[in-house]
Write an enzyme that holds these catalytic residues in place. Structure first.
Site, PDB file in Angstrom:
ATOM      1  N   HIS A 114       7.388   3.716   4.100  1.00 58.04           N
ATOM      2  CA  HIS A 114       7.595   2.791   3.776  1.00 58.04           C
ATOM      3  C   HIS A 114       8.639   2.440   4.547  1.00 58.04           C
ATOM      4  O   HIS A 114       9.909   2.466   4.335  1.00 58.04           O
ATOM      5  CB  HIS A 114       7.800   2.119   2.102  1.00 58.04           C
ATOM      6  CG  HIS A 114       7.759   1.334   1.992  1.00 58.04           C
ATOM      7  ND1 HIS A 114       9.070   0.934   1.304  1.00 58.04           N
ATOM      8  CD2 HIS A 114       7.007   0.005   1.474  1.00 58.04           C
ATOM      9  CE1 HIS A 114       8.842  -0.753   1.237  1.00 58.04           C
ATOM     10  NE2 HIS A 114       7.296  -0.988   1.087  1.00 58.04           N
ATOM     11  N   ASN A 152      12.649  -1.297  -3.189  1.00 62.29           N
ATOM     12  CA  ASN A 152      11.994  -2.448  -3.336  1.00 62.29           C
ATOM     13  C   ASN A 152      12.821  -2.038  -5.236  1.00 62.29           C
ATOM     14  O   ASN A 152      12.386  -3.695  -6.314  1.00 62.29           O
ATOM     15  CB  ASN A 152      10.793  -2.428  -3.298  1.00 62.29           C
ATOM     16  CG  ASN A 152      10.026  -3.421  -2.027  1.00 62.29           C
ATOM     17  OD1 ASN A 152      11.081  -3.839  -1.832  1.00 62.29           O
ATOM     18  ND2 ASN A 152       8.818  -2.894  -2.509  1.00 62.29           N
ATOM     19  N   GLU A 156      11.875   4.397   3.914  1.00 59.93           N
ATOM     20  CA  GLU A 156      11.423   5.197   3.088  1.00 59.93           C
ATOM     21  C   GLU A 156      10.560   6.388   3.015  1.00 59.93           C
ATOM     22  O   GLU A 156       9.575   5.967   3.126  1.00 59.93           O
ATOM     23  CB  GLU A 156      11.564   4.280   1.503  1.00 59.93           C
ATOM     24  CG  GLU A 156      13.357   3.848   1.835  1.00 59.93           C
ATOM     25  CD  GLU A 156      12.707   2.230   0.233  1.00 59.93           C
ATOM     26  OE1 GLU A 156      13.180   3.027  -0.462  1.00 59.93           O
ATOM     27  OE2 GLU A 156      12.183   1.984   1.017  1.00 59.93           O
TER      28      GLU A 156
HETATM   29  N1  LIG Z   1       4.993  -7.828   5.238  1.00 57.35           N
HETATM   30  C1  LIG Z   1       5.484  -6.414   4.412  1.00 57.35           C
HETATM   31  O1  LIG Z   1       6.802  -7.255   4.251  1.00 57.35           O
HETATM   32  C2  LIG Z   1       5.953  -5.149   4.307  1.00 57.35           C
HETATM   33  C3  LIG Z   1       7.024  -5.102   3.924  1.00 57.35           C
HETATM   34  C4  LIG Z   1       6.867  -3.563   3.871  1.00 57.35           C
HETATM   35  C5  LIG Z   1       5.618  -2.906   3.878  1.00 57.35           C
HETATM   36  N2  LIG Z   1       4.644  -3.224   3.354  1.00 57.35           N
HETATM   37  C6  LIG Z   1       3.319  -2.927   3.739  1.00 57.35           C
HETATM   38  O2  LIG Z   1       2.507  -2.917   4.627  1.00 57.35           O
HETATM   39  C7  LIG Z   1       0.909  -3.227   4.425  1.00 57.35           C
HETATM   40  C8  LIG Z   1       0.307  -4.175   5.875  1.00 57.35           C
HETATM   41  O3  LIG Z   1       0.779  -5.310   5.036  1.00 57.35           O
HETATM   42  P1  LIG Z   1       1.208  -6.553   5.724  1.00 57.35           P
HETATM   43  O4  LIG Z   1       2.263  -7.214   5.472  1.00 57.35           O
HETATM   44  O5  LIG Z   1       1.612  -5.953   7.424  1.00 57.35           O
HETATM   45  O6  LIG Z   1      -0.421  -7.488   6.091  1.00 57.35           O
HETATM   46  P2  LIG Z   1      -0.628  -8.435   6.509  1.00 57.35           P
HETATM   47  O7  LIG Z   1      -1.752  -8.660   5.601  1.00 57.35           O
HETATM   48  O8  LIG Z   1      -0.092  -8.660   7.610  1.00 57.35           O
HETATM   49  O9  LIG Z   1      -2.063  -6.913   7.982  1.00 57.35           O
HETATM   50  C9  LIG Z   1      -3.118  -6.057   7.139  1.00 57.35           C
HETATM   51  C10 LIG Z   1      -4.253  -6.514   8.650  1.00 57.35           C
HETATM   52  O10 LIG Z   1      -4.824  -5.197   8.187  1.00 57.35           O
HETATM   53  C11 LIG Z   1      -6.124  -5.466   8.871  1.00 57.35           C
HETATM   54  N3  LIG Z   1      -7.725  -5.178   7.940  1.00 57.35           N
HETATM   55  C12 LIG Z   1      -7.558  -4.909   6.660  1.00 57.35           C
HETATM   56  N4  LIG Z   1      -8.413  -4.416   6.492  1.00 57.35           N
HETATM   57  C13 LIG Z   1      -8.438  -2.726   7.727  1.00 57.35           C
HETATM   58  C14 LIG Z   1      -9.317  -2.051   8.374  1.00 57.35           C
HETATM   59  N5  LIG Z   1     -10.474  -1.338   7.765  1.00 57.35           N
HETATM   60  N6  LIG Z   1      -9.186  -1.336   9.157  1.00 57.35           N
HETATM   61  C15 LIG Z   1      -8.615  -2.412  10.170  1.00 57.35           C
HETATM   62  N7  LIG Z   1      -7.338  -3.641   9.805  1.00 57.35           N
HETATM   63  C16 LIG Z   1      -7.652  -3.656   8.914  1.00 57.35           C
HETATM   64  C17 LIG Z   1      -6.533  -6.969   8.839  1.00 57.35           C
HETATM   65  O11 LIG Z   1      -6.860  -7.707   9.697  1.00 57.35           O
HETATM   66  C18 LIG Z   1      -4.467  -7.598   9.041  1.00 57.35           C
HETATM   67  O12 LIG Z   1      -5.012  -7.606  10.645  1.00 57.35           O
HETATM   68  C19 LIG Z   1       0.929  -3.222   2.708  1.00 57.35           C
HETATM   69  O13 LIG Z   1       0.279  -2.268   2.158  1.00 57.35           O
HETATM   70  C20 LIG Z   1       1.939  -3.976   2.968  1.00 57.35           C
HETATM   71  O14 LIG Z   1       2.467  -3.457   1.133  1.00 57.35           O
HETATM   72  C21 LIG Z   1       4.244  -5.009   4.094  1.00 57.35           C
END
Ligand SMILES: NC(=O)c1ccc[n+]([C@@H]2O[C@H](COP(=O)([O-])OP(=O)(O)OC[C@H]3O[C@@H](n4cnc5c(N)ncnc54)[C@H](O)[C@@H]3O)[C@@H](O)[C@H]2O)c1
Length: 274
Positions: A143, A194, A155
């Protein structure tokens, strides 16, 4: 196991793109990025030279270093091709349980036997995502904090059966990325950061809902009295009210916090500061 050399990042969104750049320019790894959204994938791959240029201008990297890194970067919408040679796969797709479960089953089919599967999910555990695969022992949570351009924490959480060698390889990978790994002994909702932040936000909402203090003054108190860089209501504005409410609901369901005492609808009690 041997050091991680090739990394596949699945999902080129906010987190995946930054993880890929970090592994490329700080870790010096071979990085393959994949996304189902081809224009988004192309954008992240085509912007890598600009990122490299800025790193050179700021004196973080030399031209030969970034040129070498850029030659090691590729993107493909073909999941099987993207992960075929990966020692480590970092999944960073949308926070959707069904989507992730389906993806992990396919990753299991396409990855080499020695590959480590990691999820960047804020909510779902690697043990849950890997349950339909034969790889729970080679799965973990990674994470990364956001924004990864400013914060270097990752993490790391293990499933009940994650091999020690997997944790060692992930920690050593993170050190090469100039990230700070914090390894948890198990899987815990919200990891460390978190979990603590949700308690802070929950208490802040209760104080305001009870009429003890106005929202902007909570932010002033937390920044001035506790030395935090931002207050809980600024955090709500940053994350988005809906996303924060979803996380608070999840925290209450998991028993981390008491059920919300009042409606925390947007605007009530000065909750939304934007
Ligand atoms: N944004 C944050 O602040 C944050 C912080 C820590 C962890 N996270 C975690 O990170 C993960 C991603 O979050 P994000 O904010 O980057 O999301 P995001 O929406 O910006 O990006 C997700 C991407 O995944 C792609 N995607 C969807 N299905 C797919 C597949 N089958 N194969 C390949 N690509 C695919 C989408 O097209 C998109 O580009 C989540 O699990 C979230 O909990 C997010």
């Amino acid at each position: 196991m041997a050091e991680v050399s090739t990394v596949a990042v699945v999902g080129a969104g906010t987190m995946g793109s930054r993880i890929a750049y970090r592994a490329l320019f700080s870790g010096g790894h071979r990085v393959v990025l994949t996304d189902t959204d081809a224009p988004r994938l192309d954008k992240v791959v085509s912007e890598a030279p600009d990122v490299a240029q800025r790193m050179c201008e700021r004196g973080f990297r030399t031209r030969p270093q970034v040129d070498r890194a850029l030659r090691r970067f590729s993107g493909t919408p073909d999941l099987a091709a993207a992960v075929a040679d990966a020692d480590l796969v970092i999944e960073a797709v949308n926070e959707d349980r069904k989507l992730k479960l389906d993806l992990w089953r396919r990753l299991d089919r396409y990855c080499a036997g020695h590959a480590i599967l990691a999820t960047n999910s804020s909510t779902y555990f690697a043990s849950e995502l890997a349950a339909g695969t034969g790889r729970v022992h080679r799965a973990c949570g990674m994470h990364f904090s956001s924004p990864l351009t400013m914060l270097s924490l990752c993490e790391v959480s293990r499933t009940p059966v994650t091999e020690e060698a997997v944790v060692d390889a992930v920690v050593s990978f993170l050190r090469r990325l100039e990230c700070v790994p914090v390894v948890l002994t198990g899987e815990v909702f919200g990891h460390v950061c978190n979990r603590l932040l949700l308690l802070l936000v929950d208490e802040a909402l209760r104080l305001v809902a009870a009429g003890h203090v106005a929202a902007p003054d909570v932010d002033v108190a937390v920044k001035t009295g506790l030395g935090f860089p931002y207050g809980p209501f600024e955090l709500i504005d940053h994350v988005g009210f809906d996303a924060m409410q979803e996380m608070l609901r999840e925290a209450a369901q998991r028993g981390l916090t008491a059920p919300p005492p009042v409606s925390t609808q947007e605007g009530s009690g000065g909750v939304s500061t934007r």
